[in-house]
Motif scaffolding. Structure first.
Motif, mmCIF file in Angstrom:
data_model
loop_
_atom_site.group_PDB
_atom_site.id
_atom_site.type_symbol
_atom_site.label_atom_id
_atom_site.label_comp_id
_atom_site.label_asym_id
_atom_site.label_seq_id
_atom_site.Cartn_x
_atom_site.Cartn_y
_atom_site.Cartn_z
ATOM 1 N N TYR A 70 50.788 16.653 0.161
ATOM 2 C CA TYR A 70 49.577 16.743 -0.264
ATOM 3 C C TYR A 70 48.629 17.271 1.025
ATOM 4 N N SER A 71 48.888 16.744 1.923
ATOM 5 C CA SER A 71 48.346 16.933 3.202
ATOM 6 C C SER A 71 49.015 17.343 4.553
ATOM 7 N N GLN A 72 50.086 17.154 4.530
ATOM 8 C CA GLN A 72 51.366 17.304 5.529
ATOM 9 C C GLN A 72 52.571 17.740 5.026
ATOM 10 N N ASN A 123 51.528 8.851 3.682
ATOM 11 C CA ASN A 123 52.387 9.547 4.322
ATOM 12 C C ASN A 123 53.543 9.175 5.128
ATOM 13 N N THR A 144 56.038 15.737 5.342
ATOM 14 C CA THR A 144 56.051 14.405 5.128
ATOM 15 C C THR A 144 56.413 14.066 3.634
ATOM 16 N N ASP A 174 43.928 0.204 0.677
ATOM 17 C CA ASP A 174 44.623 1.457 1.159
ATOM 18 C C ASP A 174 45.516 1.807 0.008
ATOM 19 N N ASN A 229 45.107 5.244 -1.279
ATOM 20 C CA ASN A 229 44.851 6.171 -0.077
ATOM 21 C C ASN A 229 46.120 6.930 0.147
ATOM 22 N N GLU A 243 46.496 9.720 2.252
ATOM 23 C CA GLU A 243 46.648 9.968 3.615
ATOM 24 C C GLU A 243 47.603 8.715 4.258
ATOM 25 N N LYS A 244 47.163 7.616 3.549
ATOM 26 C CA LYS A 244 47.918 6.383 4.525
ATOM 27 C C LYS A 244 49.367 6.290 3.802
ATOM 28 N N CYS A 300 55.829 10.904 0.387
ATOM 29 C CA CYS A 300 54.742 10.120 -0.375
ATOM 30 C C CYS A 300 55.465 8.825 -0.247
#
Length: 409
Positions: free
Chosen positions: A203-205, A276, A208, A268, A271, A273-274, A210
């Motif tokens: 999703y963001s990187q 990853n 990596t 979190d 979350n 992002e956390k 999930c």
């Protein structure tokens, strides 16, 4: 003989067949092209270092009995089976029952885990988690999702489990007292770590995964007594991306470890992002104390339950992905399109919306509002079609047989 002399000899005598080895394949016969092309191709071949490209086994080895001991055990078993009169009588009377649970246990103990390793390679699990490394699972993992009273959805070698079936954390069991190398009962306490990740949820990187579940320091296989570092997060594949993989990896520890740096705070939980995570980095940092010993994975894709999950749990707008197909290339229209069906050729150059409307109107015109569509002919090919052009004859025949584009509307 040097390469230049070999090349000169082959070019001087065109009848000489040159034998060249390229990437392990022997090419026999005349070299393709001229001498310059042959020399360039041989020099431009990418040489791969075998030691660098070879895959690394990071799992436990397996101690087996000698071939003679295995053969002796097998012959003793066959001799006992053949000497059993009761077994022969049941077989002759078609009353011999085979215990499938026992067959499954023998399969898992013998070749089941090797087959799982091949399946994981087929699905790219090892490549996307460990790069050039792999391992053979030595400790069988039993993972079941509870669907209802007495209903279970097992995780079995890449099967499909819907997100609605995987909302709650599954029940996990394994023999925590087993020695992965010898297969015998270990002496003393044993500790394990279970990590569940999704290598397709980028999703963001992009590099990596999930993190969906992290339980460390599991004593003697008692999963409920382990240290939960990240609570279970159900899979949530977006709509339109196809199937994603959920991978469970079980690690054997030498002793209790301090993995508090991977602790995910309660606030979190959703979350992303956390969450990853990189399995390769995790293993590199702890490879002196951790060894992968068990593996299980399944596939999942979008269903209707994820709409509320995105809104209520993740607090996000539900993403929807669609394929953007490029427009088909159409050459300039011809005045006389030879050897092409006239109607299909004209449809290529018409507006797609007008064409869809025409097919829909034709279908509705043959459908009674109360009695439904017209009954099809019992023997469609037995009715002759006369006095119509060939392209229309083909169209009528397809319509009678229920073939062609008309079935899309």
């Amino acid at each position: 003989m040097s390469f230049s002399n070999l090349l000169m000899k082959s070019t001087a005598n065109p009848g000489v067949f040159l034998t060249v080895t390229r990437q392990g394949h022997v090419l026999r016969g005349k070299p393709p092209g001229v001498a310059r092309t042959l020399e360039q191709r041989l020099r431009e071949e990418t040489v791969t270092d075998v030691e660098v490209a070879a895959r690394v086994n990071i799992g436990f080895p397996q101690l087996k009995e000698s071939r003679s001991a295995q053969l002796k055990t097998r012959l003793e078993h066959l001799k006992a089976q053949r000497a059993s009169k009761q077994l022969e009588q049941l077989a002759r009377n078609n009353k011999l029952l085979i215990d499938l649970d026992k067959v499954q246990q023998i399969y898992v103990k013998t070749t089941g885990q090797h087959d799982l390793r091949l399946l994981a390679d087929h699905y790219g699990v090892f490549e996307h988690l460990y790069g050039s490394a792999y391992f053979v699972p030595r400790v069988p993992l039993t993972i079941n999702y509870q669907l209802g009273e007495g209903l279970l959805s097992p995780v079995h070698n890449g099967n499909v489990i819907k997100p609605a079936e995987a909302l709650k954390a599954p029940e996990i069991s394994f023999d925590g007292k087993i020695d992965p190398i010898t297969g015998k009962t270990a002496t003393g306490d044993t500790y394990w770590t279970l990590v569940a990740t999704n290598p397709d949820a980028h999703y963001s990187q992009q590099a990596t995964e999930c993190l969906h579940w992290f339980i460390a320091n599991i004593p003697n296989g008692q999963v409920k007594e382990g240290q939960v570092l990240a609570e279970y997060l159900p899979p949530f594949p977006p709509r339109g991306v196809g199937y994603q993989r959920m991978v469970f990896v079980l690690y054997k520890q030498d002793s209790r470890l301090d993995l508090s740096s991977y602790q995910l705070a309660e606030q979190d939980y959703a979350n992303l992002e956390k969450r990853n995570f990189s399995t390769l980095d995790f293993y590199r940092q702890n490879q002196e104390q951790l060894t992968p010993a068990g593996l299980a994975f399944f596939q999942t894709n979008w269903d209707e339950s994820l709409t509320q999950f995105y809104h209520n749990v993740l607090k996000l707008k539900e993403p929807v992905y669609e394929y953007d197909f490029p427009k088909a290339y159409l050459s300039d229209q011809k005045f006389f399109p030879l050897k092409q069906p006239f109607n299909l050729y004209m449809d290529k150059h018409r507006d797609q919306k007008v064409l869809n409307k025409e097919y829909l109107e034709r279908k509705l015109a043959q459908t009674h509002p109360f009695e439904g569509p017209e009954q099809p002919l019992r023997y469609p090919n037995a009715h002759a079609i006369r006095d119509v052009p060939s392209w229309l004859r083909t169209e009528i025949r397809k319509r009678r047989l229920g073939q062609g584009r008309v079935q899309d509307y």
